[in-house]
Design an enzyme around this catalytic site. Structure first.
Site, mmCIF file in Angstrom:
data_model
loop_
_atom_site.group_PDB
_atom_site.id
_atom_site.type_symbol
_atom_site.label_atom_id
_atom_site.label_comp_id
_atom_site.label_asym_id
_atom_site.label_seq_id
_atom_site.Cartn_x
_atom_site.Cartn_y
_atom_site.Cartn_z
ATOM 1 N N HIS A 41 3.998 53.224 17.815
ATOM 2 C CA HIS A 41 5.207 52.498 18.244
ATOM 3 C C HIS A 41 5.075 51.012 17.928
ATOM 4 C CE1 HIS A 41 5.355 56.021 21.144
ATOM 5 N NE2 HIS A 41 6.556 56.055 20.621
ATOM 6 N N GLU A 153 8.162 58.099 10.589
ATOM 7 C CA GLU A 153 8.216 59.239 9.669
ATOM 8 C C GLU A 153 7.529 60.471 10.259
ATOM 9 O OE1 GLU A 153 6.525 58.138 5.914
ATOM 10 O OE2 GLU A 153 8.450 57.379 5.169
ATOM 11 N N GLN A 158 13.745 64.564 12.136
ATOM 12 C CA GLN A 158 14.556 63.680 12.997
ATOM 13 C C GLN A 158 15.044 62.462 12.202
ATOM 14 O OE1 GLN A 158 13.726 62.434 17.264
ATOM 15 N NE2 GLN A 158 12.763 60.733 16.206
ATOM 16 N N SER A 191 2.580 60.465 21.514
ATOM 17 C CA SER A 191 2.459 60.341 22.976
ATOM 18 C C SER A 191 1.910 61.631 23.578
ATOM 19 C CB SER A 191 3.822 60.037 23.592
ATOM 20 O OG SER A 191 4.368 58.890 22.984
#
Ligand code: PAF
EC number: 6.3.2.1
Length: 283
Positions: A41, A153, A158, A191
């Site tokens: 992130h 990526e 998504q 995560s």
């Protein structure tokens, strides 16, 4: 140390914050997240800072992209650590609505993506997923009205779905993909890696090794079918329950039969114990 980001929890307060940034002629990047922030992130935020003058990060664990059997309740929530990381990166605004602010009483409108959302990859195993993602990302875009939005990526399908949606619905947001950040042994940062036991954590690197092995074979001229069979064998031998290990066209996600159909992307999803991991690499 840069100042702490402004934290907006309602749409009007977010709008005020974004309008203030706009008054200063800033360009605005949005980095949508579900929190539990890791170095992957942080790399999205750094790319956002390079591409725009102001950065908004959303933190919202979106219930509509989880099936009732999935980990919405258990999804890691690490608010204090997340804010410390975003403050250290000089993020301007954190958009942190609760479920009632995002989906008020009576909410009855959803975005139903097609095209890359029906490629037969994640959608085969999580049929609810892209409807939930498209709906919340569509809302995030109209709430924040960013110039650009950065997506990892690692969630390759998504990325294709939200890129298509932003174009199809003229949302005026330029969607930018950011390279997957990996641990030293190749495991893609996620995560959900915190769910892995120490033994599973060691085994988890097999996904990356299998993709690299298959990509090397395809580049060396081996037939895609046999390279895929070899990768599948490696992953299953390591103890994963495989959902898919597939080679697709990198832009359309259409099935391919030869290197000449490229650019190609290998995509994988597999479960190790109760943890589902996804990853992908370019061939
Ligand atoms: O990739 C994610 O973290 C989520 O799917 C996203 C894009 C923030 C939407 O909830």
């Amino acid at each position: 140390m840069p100042p702490s980001p402004l934290i907006a929890r309602t749409v009007p307060s977010l709008r005020r914050a974004v309008d203030n940034l706009r008054k200063r002629k800033s360009t605005i990047a949005l980095v949508p997240t579900m929190g539990a922030l890791h170095d992957g992130h942080v790399s999205l935020v750094r790319l956002a800072k390079r591409r725009a003058s102001r950065v908004v990060v959303s933190i919202f664990v979106n219930p509509t992209q989880f099936a009732p059997t999935e980990d919405f309740g258990a999804y890691p929530r690490t608010w204090k650590a997340d804010i410390a990381k975003l403050a250290a990166e000089g993020v301007d605004v954190v958009w942190h609505p609760d479920v009632a602010a995002m989906y008020p009483e009576g909410f009855a409108t959803r975005i139903v993506p097609e095209g890359p959302a029906l490629a037969g990859l994640e959608d085969r195993f999580r049929p609810h997923f892209f409807g939930g993602v498209a709906t919340v990302v569509g809302k995030l875009f109209t709430q924040c009205r960013p110039d650009i939005a950065i997506f990892g990526e690692k969630d390759f399908q998504q990325l294709r779905v939200v890129t298509r949606m932003a174009g199809d619905l003229d949302l005026g947001v330029n969607v930018i993909g950011s390279r997957t950040v990996r641990e030293r042994d190749g495991l893609a940062m996620s995560s959900r890696n915190v769910y892995l036991s120490p033994e599973e954590r060691q085994t988890a690197t097999t996904l990356y090794r299998a993709m690299k092995d298959s990509a090397g074979r395809i580049r060396a001229g081996e037939a895609i079918g046999s390279a895929v069979a070899r990768g599948t064998e490696m992953i299953e031998a390591a103890g994963f329950a495989l959902d898919y290990f597939d080679v697709r066209h990198a832009r359309t996600l259409a099935p391919v039969t030869s290197l000449k159909d490229g650019p190609l992307r290998i995509l994988v999803a597999a479960k190790l114990g109760s943890t589902r991991l996804i990853d992908n690499i370019a061939v």
